[in-house]
Design an enzyme around this catalytic site. Sequence first.
Site, mmCIF file in Angstrom:
data_model
loop_
_atom_site.group_PDB
_atom_site.id
_atom_site.type_symbol
_atom_site.label_atom_id
_atom_site.label_comp_id
_atom_site.label_asym_id
_atom_site.label_seq_id
_atom_site.Cartn_x
_atom_site.Cartn_y
_atom_site.Cartn_z
ATOM 1 N N ASN A 116 0.858 -1.182 0.000
ATOM 2 C CA ASN A 116 0.000 0.000 0.000
ATOM 3 C C ASN A 116 0.897 1.236 0.000
ATOM 4 O O ASN A 116 1.828 1.343 0.793
ATOM 5 C CB ASN A 116 -0.892 -0.011 1.245
ATOM 6 C CG ASN A 116 -1.841 1.179 1.277
ATOM 7 O OD1 ASN A 116 -1.427 2.310 1.489
ATOM 8 N ND2 ASN A 116 -3.108 0.915 1.054
ATOM 9 N N THR B 245 -11.709 4.683 5.557
ATOM 10 C CA THR B 245 -12.549 5.069 6.702
ATOM 11 C C THR B 245 -13.395 6.305 6.402
ATOM 12 O O THR B 245 -13.073 7.105 5.536
ATOM 13 C CB THR B 245 -11.661 5.361 7.922
ATOM 14 O OG1 THR B 245 -10.674 6.319 7.542
ATOM 15 C CG2 THR B 245 -10.987 4.108 8.421
ATOM 16 N N ASN C 223 -3.179 4.393 -2.231
ATOM 17 C CA ASN C 223 -4.133 4.992 -1.297
ATOM 18 C C ASN C 223 -4.370 6.446 -1.703
ATOM 19 O O ASN C 223 -3.485 7.286 -1.552
ATOM 20 C CB ASN C 223 -3.548 4.906 0.119
ATOM 21 C CG ASN C 223 -4.448 5.522 1.164
ATOM 22 O OD1 ASN C 223 -5.561 5.952 0.866
ATOM 23 N ND2 ASN C 223 -3.958 5.577 2.379
ATOM 24 N N CYS D 218 -6.480 8.622 2.343
ATOM 25 C CA CYS D 218 -6.204 8.730 3.777
ATOM 26 C C CYS D 218 -6.826 10.002 4.324
ATOM 27 O O CYS D 218 -6.498 11.098 3.881
ATOM 28 C CB CYS D 218 -4.711 8.735 4.081
ATOM 29 S SG CYS D 218 -4.406 8.935 5.851
#
Lengths: 255, 304
Positions: free
Chosen positions: B99, B192, B126, B129
């Site tokens: 990642n 998230t 990613n 974030c």
Amino acid sequence: MMKYTQGKYILLKKITLAKQIYDFTILCPDIAQSASEGQFVHILPEHFSLRRPISICGIDKENGTLRIVFEAKGDGTNVIADTKQGGNIDMVGPLGHGFTLTEKKEKAVIVGGGIGVPPLLPLAKHYGKNAVVILGFRSADAVILKKDFEQTGAKVIICTDDGTAGIHGFVTEPLKDQAASADIIMSCGPMPMLKAISLIAESNNVDCQVSLEERMGCGVGACLVCACKVKKNGSEHFGHVCKDGPVFNSKEVIW
Amino acid sequence: MADLSVKIAGVEFKNPVIPASGVFGYGREYEEFYPLSKLGGIATKGTTGQLRTGNLSPRIAETPMGMLNSVGLQNPGIDRFIEYELPNLMKKDTVIIANIAGSTPEECAEVASKLDKTDVHMIELNISCPNVKQGGAAFGVSCQGAASVTSLVRKATKKPLIVKLSPNVTDITTIAKSVEAEGADAVSLINTLLGMRIDIKSRRPVLHNNCGGLSGPAVFPVAVRMVWQTANAVNIPVIGMGGISSGKDAIEMMMAGASAVQVGAAIITDPFAPVKIIDEMNEFLDSNGILSVDDIVGSVKPWQ
């Protein structure tokens, strides 16, 4: 051979020591076998997402039990405190880097504050009569484990904030009298107390180990949430309380 | 025993369960619980061009059925990863997904080009974030930003490329289509959800970063919905994650359209979660007479 164990363990004995302070004896031979002084277990309150790190207060390898003494402070620890004798405790352990014990003949000054007191009991057992134990509490009704410490043969000095038991004042006062003749100082308690103790240790040129606390995730050093600032080899970086600690050399901690 | 193997972007996984990036470090800690070869794959801790120290503590807070975190991409940097962590991981008989993240698309591309020269099996970019000011979310929340970083990273590597998407957007399917158009081989979602908790006694946010990413069972229905929408919108595989904590959850996520699943917060609660999920999936498939896990991917029968 795997280093960590997770499982559900039986709560053999449950005692209330003071208001909201519980004393658990848990049958967990595999964890007890590999546990050492200053390490912790990571307990999952039922229906919660995060485990609660609780320091080990006693290790009985022969009977395969661990003793923990903790404060029911929030929702999670209250659920753990509600566990019935004979019930199950979901636990991972033993975790963390604990205290580094020196030779028994050395003079160890062991300083605890409030709920930071329990993990120091195994240290008093190790040093016995060569230990001076200084324990600080809010008031007389919050004093815990006094007899346990006295039974180790160590000299025990109690301090309370309000003077209802022992010396009226902070643990730092008796420590100042003991520090010069100490070979090592070991401590666990609130951060301002630990900081004051590390300064006294430094000015007396005595090695000092402190056990820190931080909100924790995995407990094994993978998720990196329990960061604390430390310096090693001259440079500052984030250490992790769960794996690099909870016990650090006080000179490494950036207060 | 059912066939649990899946294939994503030409890479064979022995089973579809992958610890998600962030909770699993570089695998060393969990090797102390079980052999990593049990896992379908491992998505390693997000790694950037240079060492990052991350955010101040507290970095974690409990929430109902979940948790908030704000680690802030703490990692030792890509050179250290390639030199010290990757060689160890490559011996573990499981698919290794590196990642990667960066403050700029150029940093992401540089990290990818360094990984291109290694044996790593896949790269997960990613772009989502939520915990650093320029941690990817900056370019992960617009189609144009997502497309441009994917395009640069695509040019930097021939490795199978997964792009990890943010749920903190109006329509995740348009972002997914943008990265597909720029050559992503798969998408993974959801990262998230941005959240916040306040200590009402001190009036301070519980996290030092004030806000953080919400994960755990609380986000599972949101994740299932987004995976279902995305799987219906793109032609590349979708890796589903967000609150999976049981074999049943994993089956549900795959029925929504995920070709494999990642497990994050559940590992914090129970270090054995991925292994238990694999066993539970097996049991479900066997007891329902399903021969291959592949047969359930996207098999939801939506109401018309």
